[in-house]
Design a protein around this motif. Sequence first.
Motif, short mmCIF file in Angstrom:
data_model
loop_
_atom_site.label_atom_id
_atom_site.label_comp_id
_atom_site.label_asym_id
_atom_site.label_seq_id
_atom_site.Cartn_x
_atom_site.Cartn_y
_atom_site.Cartn_z
N GLU A 188 0.83 -1.21 0.00
CA GLU A 188 0.00 0.00 0.00
C GLU A 188 0.86 1.25 0.00
O GLU A 188 0.55 2.23 -0.69
CB GLU A 188 -0.93 -0.03 1.21
CG GLU A 188 -1.86 1.17 1.29
CD GLU A 188 -2.77 1.10 2.50
OE1 GLU A 188 -3.41 2.12 2.81
OE2 GLU A 188 -2.85 0.02 3.13
N ASN A 189 1.95 1.23 0.78
CA ASN A 189 2.83 2.40 0.83
C ASN A 189 3.49 2.65 -0.51
O ASN A 189 3.66 3.80 -0.92
CB ASN A 189 3.90 2.21 1.92
CG ASN A 189 3.34 2.38 3.31
OD1 ASN A 189 2.26 2.94 3.50
ND2 ASN A 189 4.06 1.88 4.30
N GLU A 190 3.88 1.59 -1.19
CA GLU A 190 4.50 1.76 -2.51
C GLU A 190 3.51 2.32 -3.51
O GLU A 190 3.85 3.14 -4.36
CB GLU A 190 5.08 0.43 -2.99
CG GLU A 190 6.31 -0.02 -2.21
CD GLU A 190 6.75 -1.42 -2.59
OE1 GLU A 190 5.89 -2.19 -3.06
OE2 GLU A 190 7.94 -1.73 -2.43
N ASP B 134 3.97 5.87 -5.51
CA ASP B 134 3.87 5.96 -6.96
C ASP B 134 2.84 7.02 -7.37
O ASP B 134 3.06 7.79 -8.31
CB ASP B 134 3.49 4.61 -7.56
CG ASP B 134 4.65 3.63 -7.57
OD1 ASP B 134 5.80 4.09 -7.43
OD2 ASP B 134 4.40 2.42 -7.71
N GLU B 135 1.73 7.07 -6.66
CA GLU B 135 0.72 8.09 -6.94
C GLU B 135 1.25 9.49 -6.65
O GLU B 135 1.00 10.43 -7.40
CB GLU B 135 -0.53 7.81 -6.11
CG GLU B 135 -1.30 6.56 -6.53
CD GLU B 135 -2.48 6.28 -5.63
OE1 GLU B 135 -2.77 7.13 -4.77
OE2 GLU B 135 -3.10 5.22 -5.79
N MET B 136 1.99 9.61 -5.54
CA MET B 136 2.58 10.91 -5.20
C MET B 136 3.58 11.34 -6.26
O MET B 136 3.61 12.50 -6.68
CB MET B 136 3.27 10.83 -3.84
CG MET B 136 2.34 10.74 -2.65
SD MET B 136 3.26 10.55 -1.12
CE MET B 136 4.40 11.93 -1.21
N ALA C 48 10.25 8.65 3.73
CA ALA C 48 10.18 7.93 2.46
C ALA C 48 9.31 8.68 1.47
O ALA C 48 9.65 8.80 0.28
CB ALA C 48 9.65 6.52 2.68
N GLU C 49 8.18 9.20 1.94
CA GLU C 49 7.29 9.95 1.06
C GLU C 49 7.88 11.32 0.74
O GLU C 49 7.76 11.81 -0.40
CB GLU C 49 5.91 10.11 1.71
CG GLU C 49 5.10 8.83 1.79
CD GLU C 49 5.60 7.85 2.86
OE1 GLU C 49 5.42 6.63 2.68
OE2 GLU C 49 6.18 8.32 3.86
N GLU D 256 11.38 14.31 -7.35
CA GLU D 256 10.71 14.92 -8.50
C GLU D 256 11.11 16.38 -8.67
O GLU D 256 11.23 16.86 -9.80
CB GLU D 256 9.19 14.79 -8.36
CG GLU D 256 8.71 13.35 -8.47
CD GLU D 256 9.29 12.65 -9.68
OE1 GLU D 256 9.18 13.18 -10.80
OE2 GLU D 256 9.87 11.56 -9.50
N PHE D 257 11.32 17.10 -7.58
CA PHE D 257 11.81 18.47 -7.70
C PHE D 257 13.23 18.48 -8.23
O PHE D 257 13.62 19.37 -8.98
CB PHE D 257 11.72 19.18 -6.35
CG PHE D 257 10.40 19.83 -6.08
CD1 PHE D 257 10.21 21.19 -6.29
CD2 PHE D 257 9.31 19.08 -5.66
CE1 PHE D 257 8.98 21.78 -6.07
CE2 PHE D 257 8.08 19.66 -5.43
CZ PHE D 257 7.90 21.03 -5.64
N GLY D 258 14.03 17.47 -7.87
CA GLY D 258 15.37 17.35 -8.42
C GLY D 258 15.35 16.98 -9.88
O GLY D 258 16.14 17.51 -10.67
N ARG D 259 14.44 16.09 -10.26
CA ARG D 259 14.35 15.67 -11.66
C ARG D 259 14.04 16.86 -12.55
O ARG D 259 14.52 16.94 -13.68
CB ARG D 259 13.25 14.61 -11.79
CG ARG D 259 13.29 13.82 -13.10
CD ARG D 259 12.13 12.85 -13.18
NE ARG D 259 11.96 12.07 -11.97
CZ ARG D 259 12.64 10.96 -11.69
NH1 ARG D 259 13.53 10.51 -12.54
NH2 ARG D 259 12.43 10.31 -10.56
#
Length: 366
Positions: free
Chosen positions: A3-5, A9-11, A66-67, A74-77
């Motif tokens: 569930e956490n994964e 992924d959604e985040m 982790a989240e 994503e901000f780094g990407r």
Amino acid sequence: MSENEDLRDEMRKAVADFLRAESDRRAAMDGDHGYDRALFRRGVADLGLGGLPVPERFGGLGLGFAEAAVVIEEFGRAVAPSPVPDTLIAGTLLGESADAGTLGEPGEALLARLAEEPVAIAVAGLTETPGRGPVVADGGGLSGVVGAVPHGATADVLLVISGEGDDAAVHLVDPEQPGVTRTPRRALDHTRRLADVELAGARADRLSPEGDGGALARRLVALARIALAAESAAAAQACLDETVGYLKVREQFGRAIGSFQALKHRCADLAVAVHCAVATAQYAVRFAITGEATDELGDDLPTVAAVAKVVGADTLMRVAADCLQLHGGVGFTFEHDLHLYFKRGKANQLLAGSGPALRRQLAARL
């Protein structure tokens, strides 16, 4: 998949889509704040980024590092100019302290603010400044000069590290009070403005428990280094992905240059380096959230964080430099975004401990 994964992924997708649709890094880095303040507010309001690591009893989402690391990646990407990564690091540290029952009223009040309004936090004291000693805490006030503070000139709150070693402590500082002078400085990385912060008896609220032996300060430094590792690995992956796409469409002698064996081998080598950097960063994130004192190799969190930061930053620098060359002349123009990744790589090599300095510290452990 757990569930956490699924949640992460959604985040990841939500943050990536948000930045792709809303972020204009060129305009942001040239603005008054060095980042898009309106975008920062929308990230807090629409995605709940500020309250992500805030415990639910303070009105936050109650998620963990982790989240937060997913958002930082994503901000780094996107090499997005934003204080979100530092704010998430600070929020994570405050949330952990609140859960441990060691956070005082000022820290709890800030957690509640993070859950409700856009609050940009800058972490000061991660990067050593030659010729300057650590900030000194005396009688509830802080004195000293802290150099190279990311978004330090425009942050709403400062998280300042004083002292060294077992005497190190973390403090909350209101940057608008008398006794705090913030001076913007030129930075190689146009997407992350820096400032020198001078403290002259500035009032501060201590977050570190008395007698903690510098543990909270070490935790803050470790989280910051792991965050740099995560964003560097993601940025390196973005560089490589963009370059592979370019090699597939750029033609010479009537064929795509990506079909040339020498360029294939070069990209393959970069792919291996990126994979290693991503794996190292992910391991460091997992280590940070397990709560264990050491790993199976006998290393502690500061050691793991230092290794991850060095590997991530060096990989981004190498990948960005090679991708510039693989693009040919266009890659060296200011209009192309590759130079932003290149400069971010060099900046990340220096922030929160330079590569040579961290390698010397790691060698001393052997």
